[in-house]
Scaffold this motif. Structure first.
Motif, PDB file in Angstrom:
ATOM      1  N   ARG A  17      74.474 -52.706 111.351  1.00  8.80           N
ATOM      2  CA  ARG A  17      74.145 -51.970 110.122  1.00  8.80           C
ATOM      3  C   ARG A  17      72.734 -51.379 110.162  1.00  8.80           C
ATOM      4  O   ARG A  17      72.086 -51.222 109.138  1.00  8.80           O
ATOM      5  CB  ARG A  17      74.321 -52.862 108.889  1.00  8.80           C
ATOM      6  CG  ARG A  17      75.683 -53.495 108.785  1.00  8.80           C
ATOM      7  CD  ARG A  17      75.830 -54.363 107.568  1.00  8.80           C
ATOM      8  NE  ARG A  17      75.992 -53.562 106.364  1.00  8.80           N
ATOM      9  CZ  ARG A  17      76.157 -54.094 105.153  1.00  8.80           C
ATOM     10  NH1 ARG A  17      76.163 -55.403 104.991  1.00  8.80           N
ATOM     11  NH2 ARG A  17      76.313 -53.307 104.104  1.00  8.80           N
ATOM     12  N   GLN A  39      72.984 -61.819 109.225  1.00 10.69           N
ATOM     13  CA  GLN A  39      73.912 -61.923 108.102  1.00 10.69           C
ATOM     14  C   GLN A  39      75.194 -62.676 108.455  1.00 10.69           C
ATOM     15  O   GLN A  39      75.985 -63.007 107.565  1.00 10.69           O
ATOM     16  CB  GLN A  39      74.295 -60.531 107.598  1.00 10.69           C
ATOM     17  CG  GLN A  39      73.218 -59.843 106.792  1.00 10.69           C
ATOM     18  CD  GLN A  39      72.016 -59.450 107.618  1.00 10.69           C
ATOM     19  OE1 GLN A  39      70.906 -59.863 107.318  1.00 10.69           O
ATOM     20  NE2 GLN A  39      72.215 -58.649 108.654  1.00 10.69           N
ATOM     21  N   ALA A  40      75.440 -62.927 109.723  1.00 16.23           N
ATOM     22  CA  ALA A  40      76.687 -63.560 110.149  1.00 16.23           C
ATOM     23  C   ALA A  40      76.665 -65.056 109.856  1.00 16.23           C
ATOM     24  O   ALA A  40      75.638 -65.720 110.008  1.00 16.23           O
ATOM     25  CB  ALA A  40      76.906 -63.318 111.643  1.00 16.23           C
ATOM     26  N   SER A  41      77.802 -65.579 109.429  1.00 16.16           N
ATOM     27  CA  SER A  41      77.957 -67.028 109.275  1.00 16.16           C
ATOM     28  C   SER A  41      78.566 -67.594 110.552  1.00 16.16           C
ATOM     29  O   SER A  41      79.352 -66.928 111.228  1.00 16.16           O
ATOM     30  CB  SER A  41      78.845 -67.345 108.069  1.00 16.16           C
ATOM     31  OG  SER A  41      80.132 -66.774 108.228  1.00 16.16           O
ATOM     32  N   GLU A  57      81.526 -62.046 109.955  1.00 19.24           N
ATOM     33  CA  GLU A  57      80.758 -61.090 109.163  1.00 19.24           C
ATOM     34  C   GLU A  57      81.670 -59.952 108.736  1.00 19.24           C
ATOM     35  O   GLU A  57      82.322 -59.334 109.570  1.00 19.24           O
ATOM     36  CB  GLU A  57      79.579 -60.547 109.973  1.00 19.24           C
ATOM     37  CG  GLU A  57      78.651 -59.655 109.164  1.00 19.24           C
ATOM     38  CD  GLU A  57      77.447 -59.207 109.972  1.00 19.24           C
ATOM     39  OE1 GLU A  57      76.562 -58.546 109.399  1.00 19.24           O
ATOM     40  OE2 GLU A  57      77.392 -59.516 111.177  1.00 19.24           O
ATOM     41  N   HIS A  58      81.731 -59.720 107.434  1.00 18.57           N
ATOM     42  CA  HIS A  58      82.573 -58.658 106.877  1.00 18.57           C
ATOM     43  C   HIS A  58      84.022 -58.793 107.357  1.00 18.57           C
ATOM     44  O   HIS A  58      84.671 -57.800 107.682  1.00 18.57           O
ATOM     45  CB  HIS A  58      82.023 -57.282 107.243  1.00 18.57           C
ATOM     46  CG  HIS A  58      80.834 -56.893 106.430  1.00 18.57           C
ATOM     47  ND1 HIS A  58      80.898 -56.030 105.368  1.00 18.57           N
ATOM     48  CD2 HIS A  58      79.540 -57.280 106.500  1.00 18.57           C
ATOM     49  CE1 HIS A  58      79.716 -55.879 104.828  1.00 18.57           C
ATOM     50  NE2 HIS A  58      78.861 -56.635 105.506  1.00 18.57           N
ATOM     51  N   THR A  75      85.620 -61.573 113.081  1.00 19.79           N
ATOM     52  CA  THR A  75      85.287 -62.804 113.800  1.00 19.79           C
ATOM     53  C   THR A  75      85.200 -62.526 115.296  1.00 19.79           C
ATOM     54  O   THR A  75      86.030 -61.798 115.848  1.00 19.79           O
ATOM     55  CB  THR A  75      86.354 -63.888 113.554  1.00 19.79           C
ATOM     56  OG1 THR A  75      86.465 -64.121 112.154  1.00 19.79           O
ATOM     57  CG2 THR A  75      85.961 -65.189 114.240  1.00 19.79           C
ATOM     58  N   GLU A 135      80.075 -54.675 117.586  1.00 24.25           N
ATOM     59  CA  GLU A 135      78.763 -55.293 117.447  1.00 24.25           C
ATOM     60  C   GLU A 135      77.728 -54.292 116.960  1.00 24.25           C
ATOM     61  O   GLU A 135      76.876 -54.608 116.125  1.00 24.25           O
ATOM     62  CB  GLU A 135      78.336 -55.894 118.787  1.00 24.25           C
ATOM     63  CG  GLU A 135      79.197 -57.068 119.217  1.00 24.25           C
ATOM     64  CD  GLU A 135      78.865 -57.543 120.610  1.00 24.25           C
ATOM     65  OE1 GLU A 135      78.897 -58.757 120.845  1.00 24.25           O
ATOM     66  OE2 GLU A 135      78.578 -56.696 121.478  1.00 24.25           O
ATOM     67  N   SER A 169      73.518 -61.148 114.533  1.00 18.83           N
ATOM     68  CA  SER A 169      73.217 -60.624 113.204  1.00 18.83           C
ATOM     69  C   SER A 169      72.750 -61.748 112.286  1.00 18.83           C
ATOM     70  O   SER A 169      73.410 -62.783 112.196  1.00 18.83           O
ATOM     71  CB  SER A 169      74.445 -59.950 112.596  1.00 18.83           C
ATOM     72  OG  SER A 169      74.237 -59.664 111.225  1.00 18.83           O
ATOM     73  N   LEU A 220      78.433 -53.689 113.223  1.00 15.41           N
ATOM     74  CA  LEU A 220      78.048 -54.825 112.373  1.00 15.41           C
ATOM     75  C   LEU A 220      76.540 -54.948 112.222  1.00 15.41           C
ATOM     76  O   LEU A 220      76.065 -55.570 111.274  1.00 15.41           O
ATOM     77  CB  LEU A 220      78.619 -56.122 112.947  1.00 15.41           C
ATOM     78  CG  LEU A 220      80.112 -56.350 112.732  1.00 15.41           C
ATOM     79  CD1 LEU A 220      80.590 -57.550 113.529  1.00 15.41           C
ATOM     80  CD2 LEU A 220      80.432 -56.545 111.258  1.00 15.41           C
ATOM     81  N   THR A 276      81.252 -66.313 115.055  1.00 13.78           N
ATOM     82  CA  THR A 276      80.534 -65.725 113.928  1.00 13.78           C
ATOM     83  C   THR A 276      81.501 -64.917 113.077  1.00 13.78           C
ATOM     84  O   THR A 276      82.431 -64.285 113.588  1.00 13.78           O
ATOM     85  CB  THR A 276      79.398 -64.807 114.408  1.00 13.78           C
ATOM     86  OG1 THR A 276      79.935 -63.751 115.206  1.00 13.78           O
ATOM     87  CG2 THR A 276      78.378 -65.598 115.213  1.00 13.78           C
ATOM     88  N   VAL A 289      69.660 -56.243 103.822  1.00 14.84           N
ATOM     89  CA  VAL A 289      70.110 -56.638 105.147  1.00 14.84           C
ATOM     90  C   VAL A 289      68.886 -56.768 106.041  1.00 14.84           C
ATOM     91  O   VAL A 289      68.158 -55.794 106.257  1.00 14.84           O
ATOM     92  CB  VAL A 289      71.090 -55.611 105.740  1.00 14.84           C
ATOM     93  CG1 VAL A 289      71.535 -56.046 107.135  1.00 14.84           C
ATOM     94  CG2 VAL A 289      72.302 -55.437 104.832  1.00 14.84           C
TER      95      VAL A 289
END
Length: 593
Positions: A394, A466-468, A516-517, A520, A389, A464, A392, A514, A338
């Motif tokens: 991490r 890692q977020a799409s 993530e995991h 949204t 937030e 993040s 997320l 976004t 990460v």
């Protein structure tokens, strides 16, 4: 000749010299400063791996500045062949200080029997701290020098591994057991097929096992390496003179007492046959998609709610630092990396040459040719103002304390604390923290004016890495939100949505979401207004007033031109001018006049 001045390596050893103690630096410091070297101080003696001449033809491992006679390696390519020294550390074997050893990490060139080209390999070498050289053989030379290959590779199909052979940096993560630090090593590939970097972690138990294993042997440079199967003399070459080597009839108080047979064998067999393999037999981290090369590595072990995590700080050759946590899956060798932050430390893209961590000050010190900068290890407040937030993110340094994302304190109150580095499940962690869907839709709406047939950019940077990101648009009078379809005209970038040529039907409200995991949230909301090309052309004569030669009227004419392009009646400026001028934006690419 050179005057010798030493700066403590990795901050572990420092000392000063008065004028009376300044002496020749021959064989004690690099005569060519651009060449890599490693130089710890152990017990008031300097141990240095370096090249001791301008031409680079005299590399070696040296010991000097103590009360004992100076030592160095022989000038022999079997010992060192064009080495590049990276790091050196004192690591004790056990409680007997006579068994203390200095370990050197370096790369060198090798020539295999079936190839005429030189290959680069990484090594770990070691010498006994109490080595005194031989009595008749290896006089004033190291008599305990051994070396072994450090392997960092990715297993491939058919048993073909991808090797990372260029050692860039080494960091010793000290543990409660000073005899067993964890060794983090940063490698890069010298392959012409692709460029990449990897981090491998080694255990001292594995390194000692290799040095206690078989020696490498080959009959000539044209033969393959094999394990030496003959008789190994006693005391075993490479061991230190101590209580463990003494025999009832023969006492070895110093290496000068070793038999000549032992020293001859040590000179002919410096290399160990088995390589040192990393923990789990694979890299901890592999990066092959970075535009820059990783150069420096430091590690901080952090106590978090779900256990300990090692955070890697990776310095690049472009003046930036990557902050990465590698999460180990339970009961498995599988890991998840990460990227917590990417920090541009220096404005100029200069290579980072040194990094140091101060756990006490919670600061990372970064050095380059431009100077030294200090960076905070954590910036928890940058992860937003909501529990989800913070979760997320991490980041093991950070936790939600009930009101804000703050530095995690293991001894702090647990009632409101929320942190989940492994799973990062905000729905579970923040359920009792007033988490509602509306909390993540209430972003400030920005208004952006764009000119038809021109380019326009809608900015959206996720918090993040890692977020799409997904884009949705709501076009009046419809209330439905449709996903934005990208093509050659509309491009989605890492920073936002780019319209290469704006059409009138592009007008609407755009939502940047976004994911993530499974969580949204909306991070940007932009109302895009499109100015028709006919209206823009009609306004151009007035827009030319921006370039008026009368300075006293330039500011007022500029304000009028902005309102004209935005479709606002100039006559109404008294009532609406202030409200619109604060939030409306001029088209980015209005034709020059």
């Amino acid at each position: 000749m050179c005057t010798f001045v030493y700066v403590g390596y990795r901050g572990e050893h420092t000392f000063s010299l008065d004028r009376a103690s300044v002496e020749s630096g021959r064989g004690r410091c690099p005569h060519e400063p651009s060449r890599a070297f490693a130089s710890p101080v152990i017990g008031g003696e300097l141990y240095a791996g370096l090249t001791a001449d301008f031409l680079g033809a005299d590399p070696g491992v040296f010991r000097s500045m103590g009360t004992r006679s100076a030592l160095r390696t022989e000038v022999d390519q079997r010992l060192l062949h064009d080495p590049k020294f990276v790091a050196a550390h004192l690591i004790p074997d056990n409680d007997d200080r006579d068994n203390d050893k200095a370990y050197f990490f370096f790369t060198e060139k090798v020539v295999e029997a079936d190839s005429k080209e030189h290959a680069i390999v990484s090594r770990v070498g070691r010498v006994c701290v109490n080595d005194a050289g031989g009595q008749r053989v290896l006089v004033n030379k190291w008599s305990t020098f051994n070396k072994a290959r450090l392997v960092c590779s990715v297993p491939g199909p058919g048993g073909i591994d991808t090797y990372f052979d260029e050692l860039e940096d080494v960091f010793l993560l000290r543990t409660k057991d000073r005899k067993s630090p964890e060794i983090y090593a940063l490698f890069s590939t010298v392959s012409h097929v692709f460029r990449g970097s990897a981090v491998c972690v080694y255990r001292m138990a594995d390194i000692r096992e290799v040095f206690n294993g078989p020696f490498a042997h080959r009959e000539s440079p044209h033969h393959q390496w094999a394990a030496y199967e003959g008789r190994v003399p006693y005391p075993r070459p490479g061991v230190c003179p101590s209580k463990t080597t003494n025999q009832p009839r023969r006492q070895y108080g110093t290496t000068k007492d070793f038999p000549d047979e032992v020293l001859h064998f040590a000179r002919a067999h410096p290399l160990m046959f088995q390589p040192v393999l990393p923990r789990h037999r694979r890299p901890l981290l592999v990066k092959t998609d970075l535009p820059q090369r990783l150069r420096q590595l430091v590690v901080d072990r952090v106590e978090a709610e779900d256990g300990q995590h090692d955070i890697l700080f990776l310095g690049t050759d472009a003046g930036s630092v990557l902050k990465v946590v590698v999460i180990q899956k339970a009961n498995s060798a599988v890991t998840e990396e990460v990227i917590l932050e990417e920090l541009q430390v220096f404005k100029m893209p200069v290579p980072i040459t040194q990094m140091e961590i101060s756990v006490k000050r919670q600061t990372l010190y970064v050095g380059s040719s431009l100077g030294v900068a200090q960076v905070r290890l954590h910036q928890c407040e940058s992860y937003g103002t909501a529990c989800a937030e913070c979760c997320l993110a991490r980041d093991p340094y950070c936790a939600w304390d009930g009101t804000a994302c703050t530095h995690y304190q293991p001894s702090g109150k647990r009632r409101q604390r929320r942190q989940d580095v492994h799973q990062a499940n905000p729905a579970h962690q923040c359920l009792d923290q007033n988490l509602t869907v509306d909390d993540f839709e209430s972003v400030e709406e920005k208004v952006l004016y764009g000119a038809e047939d021109n380019s326009t950019f809608l900015e959206c940077v996720p918090r993040s890495p890692q977020a799409s990101v997904q884009w949705f648009v709501q076009r009046p009078p419809d209330e439905q939100r449709d996903e934005v379809k990208t093509d050659e005209r509309i491009l989605q970038t890492e920073q936002g949505l780019l319209f290469r040529r704006l059409h009138q039907h592009d007008a609407g409200t755009y939502y940047c979401k976004t994911l993530e995991h499974g969580f949204t949230q909306t991070v940007a909301k932009t109302a895009l207004r499109v100015i028709p090309s006919q209206q823009l052309a009609h306004s151009l004569p007035r827009a030319r007033l921006w370039c008026s030669s009368r300075p006293q009227h330039r500011k007022s004419k500029l304000a009028q031109a902005k309102l004209v392009l935005a479709g606002v009646d100039v006559a109404k400026k008294g009532r609406t001018g202030k409200a619109h001028s604060e939030r409306n934006r001029v088209p980015r690419h209005a034709p020059a006049t």
